[in-house]
Write a protein that holds these residues in place. Sequence first.
Motif, PDB file in Angstrom:
ATOM      1  N   GLU A 321       0.924  -1.150   0.145  1.00 24.10           N
ATOM      2  CA  GLU A 321      -0.224  -0.058   0.113  1.00 24.10           C
ATOM      3  C   GLU A 321       0.919   1.140   0.002  1.00 24.10           C
ATOM      4  O   GLU A 321       1.614   1.416   0.949  1.00 24.10           O
ATOM      5  CB  GLU A 321      -1.040   0.013   0.982  1.00 24.10           C
ATOM      6  N   ARG A 322       0.073   1.955  -0.736  1.00 26.11           N
ATOM      7  CA  ARG A 322       1.175   3.369  -1.254  1.00 26.11           C
ATOM      8  C   ARG A 322       0.225   4.470  -1.306  1.00 26.11           C
ATOM      9  O   ARG A 322      -0.541   4.214  -1.312  1.00 26.11           O
ATOM     10  CB  ARG A 322       2.331   3.500  -2.358  1.00 26.11           C
ATOM     11  N   TRP A 323       0.359   5.656  -0.533  1.00 26.76           N
ATOM     12  CA  TRP A 323      -0.617   6.971  -0.587  1.00 26.76           C
ATOM     13  C   TRP A 323       0.283   7.617  -1.106  1.00 26.76           C
ATOM     14  O   TRP A 323       0.937   8.183  -0.382  1.00 26.76           O
ATOM     15  CB  TRP A 323      -1.090   6.807   0.914  1.00 26.76           C
ATOM     16  N   ARG A 324      -0.583   9.216  -1.988  1.00 24.25           N
ATOM     17  CA  ARG A 324      -0.385  10.304  -2.094  1.00 24.25           C
ATOM     18  C   ARG A 324      -1.164  11.130  -2.257  1.00 24.25           C
ATOM     19  O   ARG A 324      -2.638  10.571  -2.494  1.00 24.25           O
ATOM     20  CB  ARG A 324       0.508  10.485  -3.028  1.00 24.25           C
ATOM     21  N   THR A 325      -1.146  11.868  -1.791  1.00 20.60           N
ATOM     22  CA  THR A 325      -2.248  13.407  -2.237  1.00 20.60           C
ATOM     23  C   THR A 325      -2.842  13.969  -3.331  1.00 20.60           C
ATOM     24  O   THR A 325      -1.781  13.473  -4.257  1.00 20.60           O
ATOM     25  CB  THR A 325      -2.094  14.776  -1.130  1.00 20.60           C
ATOM     26  N   ALA A 326      -3.772  13.907  -4.006  1.00 23.57           N
ATOM     27  CA  ALA A 326      -4.560  13.685  -5.608  1.00 23.57           C
ATOM     28  C   ALA A 326      -3.452  15.281  -6.038  1.00 23.57           C
ATOM     29  O   ALA A 326      -3.387  14.849  -7.020  1.00 23.57           O
ATOM     30  CB  ALA A 326      -5.790  14.002  -6.314  1.00 23.57           C
ATOM     31  N   TRP A 327      -3.032  16.501  -5.124  1.00 23.44           N
ATOM     32  CA  TRP A 327      -2.540  17.286  -5.989  1.00 23.44           C
ATOM     33  C   TRP A 327      -0.974  16.955  -6.866  1.00 23.44           C
ATOM     34  O   TRP A 327      -0.655  17.791  -6.565  1.00 23.44           O
ATOM     35  CB  TRP A 327      -2.624  18.741  -5.232  1.00 23.44           C
TER      36      TRP A 327
END
Length: 967
Positions: A321-327
Motif C-alpha cells: 500500500e502506497r498513498w499520495r495526495t491528489a494534488w
Amino acid sequence: MKITRTILSTILSMSASAALAAGYTQNGNFITVQLQHHVDHGPSFVRLQVVSDHIIRVESTAEQAFPQKNSLMIVPQRPFTHYQVSEENGIVMVKTDKVLAKLDEATGRVSFYSADGTKQLLAEDANQGKTFTPFTVPEREIGVGKLTEAQRNGWTWQAVFDSPKDEAFYGLGQHQSEELNMKGKNEDLFQYNTKISVPFVVSNKNYGILWDSYSYCRFGNPNDYLQLHRAFTLYNKDGVKGSLTGTYTDSEGKTLVRQEDSIYFENSETIGHLPQGFKLKGAHVTYEGYLESPVDNLYRFILYYAGYMKVYIDGKEVVAERWRTAWNPNSFKFEAPLKQGKRSKILIDWYPDGDVSYCGLRAAVPQSEEEQSKLRIWSEMSRDMDYYFIAGDNLDQVISGYRTLTGKAQVYPKWALGYWQSRERYKTSGEMEDVLSEFRKRHIPIDNIVQDWNYWKLDSWGSHEFEKSRYPHPQAMLDSIHAMHGRFMISVWPKFYCSTKNYQELDAHDWIYHQAVKDSIYDWLGFMGSFYDAYAPGARKMFWRQMDENLYTKYHYGVDSWWMDASEPNVRDCTPMWYRKALSGPTYLGSSTEYFNAYSIVNADAIYHGQRSVKPDTRVFLLTRSGFAGLQRYSTASWSGDIACRWEDMRAQMTAGLNYCLAGLPIWGMDQGGFTPEDRYGAVWYSGQKDDSKNADLKEWRELQTRWSQFGAFVPLYRAHGQVLYREPWNIAPDNHPAYKSIVYYDRLRYRLMPYIYSLNGAIHFKDYTMMRALVMDYGQDTQVLDIKDQWMFGPALMACPVSQYGARSRQVYLPKQNGWYDLYTNTYYDGGQTITADAPYERIPVFVPAGAILPYGPQMEWSDQKKASEITLYVYAGKNGQFTLYEDEGTNYNYEKGKYATIDFSYDDAAKQLTISNRKGDFYGMLKNRTFKIVYCVPGQKVAFNLDKAIGKVVKYTGKTVTVKL
C-alpha cells in the motif's frame, strides 16, 4: 605513423597538413577527428578536450561543424597542457598522468583506461555507442513562432557504454522509488515537485559521467514506457481478450464496470478518460485481468498514484500500500518476471484521493538483462552530444572533478546547519515570534524559523510585500526574531499574479511566460499569473532588484536566507509533459524543450549574485525545490519537496538524499516528518485527542515523527516542516512523552556535534567533501554495501542507521568489513563484516562509530553561535589509525575566501596509542587562542554509557602548538 606531443609549443607549430595526415587535428587542448566513414545516425566529428589529469571531455556532432554554445553548468576552466597525443593503427590516444583515452578514427568510439593502459575503466558500446536523430521543436510547444530556425532544431542523442556485472551506478539527483544502486534501473530525468534531476552518474569503479544537456533525459531504457495494451496481450477478469476489467464502486455502493485497454489517467489531459460523472471521492476502483507477455522478461513497471494503491501479480503483492495526495501524485517503480505466452493475473486496487485523482500503470519496452545493465544515456534535445569523463582513485575524487567542472561549493553559513522550524504556514508575525519564543523558553535548540508562502495579500502573489493586517510591522518582527538569536528565511516564488507591479515590469521586457495567462489558468487561490523567464540575464537582475526593494534592503537586510520554491518551474501541477513545456517557454535562450531542466540554476544565479552585489560580505543561503548540476556554486541547497507523511516516503528520502549527494550536490534536506498527512492523521488533530493509548492513529503519528526526527539529525539540513499538523516538538507530543524527549535529545546532540558538522562543512569547500555519504564512498571494496539503502556515513565518524518500520524496536545493521565498529551509546565493540541485530528503542536509533574515528563535541547550545567551543570533548576510538581536521571561521561572512580561517589536525596512532594535536594553521577575527580538549579514549571491551556531561578523559590545555597525548 606515430606522433607524440612532448612540448606544447611543438604541437602548436605543427602544420595543418601534418595534423590531417595523422588523422586528427589539434587546437590547444582540443583533439578532433573527422570520421573516415560517416554512417546514418552516427557522428561526423568527435573531439576530445583534455580538462585535467582526471577529466576528458568528449564532444560529438552529426553535423559538419561543432556548434558555438555557452554552458549553463560548466564554469571556465584553466588551460591544461600536461598531456600527450599519439596515433597508432587508426587509434588516437590522449594520455595524462591519470587516464588514457582512445578514439577510433573509423567509428568514433571512445574508451578510457588507466594511465598505463592496463585497466579499462569505461568504453562506449562498439555497436551503439553514439547515435543521433534530428529533432525539431514541435508546433505543440506553443510559442515556437518566437524561435529562430536554429533554436527549433537540434539532436536527440543516445550514448551507450559497456558495463561489467559487478558495476554499480549512483547519482542522477533525487528520485522517489527507494532505489540506490541504479544498475539495470530506468530513470526519467526531469524536474518536478519531489523530483530533482542531475545529469551526472558515478560508478563504484571510480569514475563519473557528466553530460552537458538541459533537456528531458533518460537513464537506462531510452524508450517511452508503454501503455499496457502495447506491452502485453490483455484479458479481462473473465478471460476475454483485449482489455482489463475496471470496476468502479462509489461511496454509496453503486457500481460501474468498464473494459480498460490501458491504465493511464496520469495528468490533467488524460484523467478525462475516467468515467464521466462518476464520483471518485470515497470510491473503490479495481482493474483486474491478465497480462500475456510476448517475451520472457524481467518487466520494469512504473506506477503513478494519488490516493491509496496496491498492485498484485499472480496473487503476489508487488506493490504494498502506497498513498499520495491528489494534488501531488507520486510515481513508483517495480519489477516482475513474466513468461512468454503465460497469462499472469493482475489486480490494481485503488482508493482515489478526492473527486480529482490520478493513477497509471505502464511497462518499459522489454530489453535483455545484458542490454538493460549497460550504462545508457538519452537526451531529448541538445546542440550536440557533450559529456565529461571524470576518473578518480575514489568517489571523493570523482565528485571533486565534478565540482572542478561545475564550480566549488561554498562554505555554508554555520546557522544553516542547526535546527530549522517551519510550518505550512505561519499566518501572522505574532505566530512566528511566539513559536520562536517558546523554543527559547523550553531551551530547545533552534537557529532558523521559516516563513512559507502567502504572507502577501491574497491577490498579490509576486508582490514580495507583507500583508499589513497580518504582518503590521515586518521590521519589528525581524528585529524580534534576531533579538531571540534566530534567523529568518522567507519563501519567494518565481511566480507573479498579473495584477502586480512586478509582473507588469517584467512583462514589459517580455520576461514572463505567457501561456498560462493566454489559457486563462487560475491557481488554487483563484487568481491568474505566471512565472518569469530566469534564463534572461536582465530578468534575473530585475527579479533580484524587486526582492531587494521589497524584502532585503527595505528591512535593513533582516532576511537571512531565501526559500526559492517551485523552481522547476512548476507553473501548474499534473499537466502532460508537452504542456509543461508550453507553460514554461519559450525561454530567452531557446525552446523550453532544450532548456527544460536548468531553471533552478539560473534562478539561483539571480539571488546569489544579487545579494552579494548589495551586501557582499554576508553569506548567501538559498533553499530550492529543484536542482541541477552546478547549484552548489551559488550556496544553494535543495529539499525533497512536498512528500507524504508515510513510512515508505520516509524510506524513499534516504535513497533520495544519498543519490542527490552522490550527484555532487553537498547540502540536502527534507520536510522532516513529511509534508502532506493522510486524512486519518488530520482527523486526530482536529479532534483534539491527546492520549495516544486510546487512538492508534495518534500513536503512529507520534512514532513516525520521532523516527523521522532521529533520521533528520544525520543529514546536512535538519529541518522540520509540514502541512496542517504542526511540527513543533510540543505540538507533536507533551514534554513527558518519549516522542518529545527523543526529538529534543537529537536536537541537542546535533548542536553538541556542531564542531564536527561545521568542519565537514568547511571540507565541502576546501576538499570537495561529501557530508552525507552512501557506504560505497568509504567501503566500496566490500560488495555488501553497494545497495544498502538505509545506512550511511554522516562524515567519517558516524554511521546512521534510522528506523523506518512502524513498531520496530530493533533492526538489522551491516557493519562494513574494513573496520571494527563501536555502538555510539554503549561503546560495545563489533568486528566488521557482519550483520547484527541492533537495539532500536523508541527513543533511539542505532548509530555506530568506526575504529580510528576522532569525534569532537562542543558545549551544549541553543543556537549555533551562542558559545565558542572553548572546551571540546574529543572521543578517540581505538583499533585503527585515524585523523580529523577541525575547521573554524567566522561563520557568516566571506572572510574565508580571503584566507581568514583556522584548522587543527588531529592524528591517532593506534600502535603507539597516542593522539597528536598539531599546530593550528591560520587565524580569523574572534578566534580562540587557547582552549581545552578533554580526550575520551574508547577501546574494545570497555562499555561506557554515552554522556557528554559526565565524560571522563584526559584534559589537555591547547595554545595552538603541537601536543602529543599518550592514551
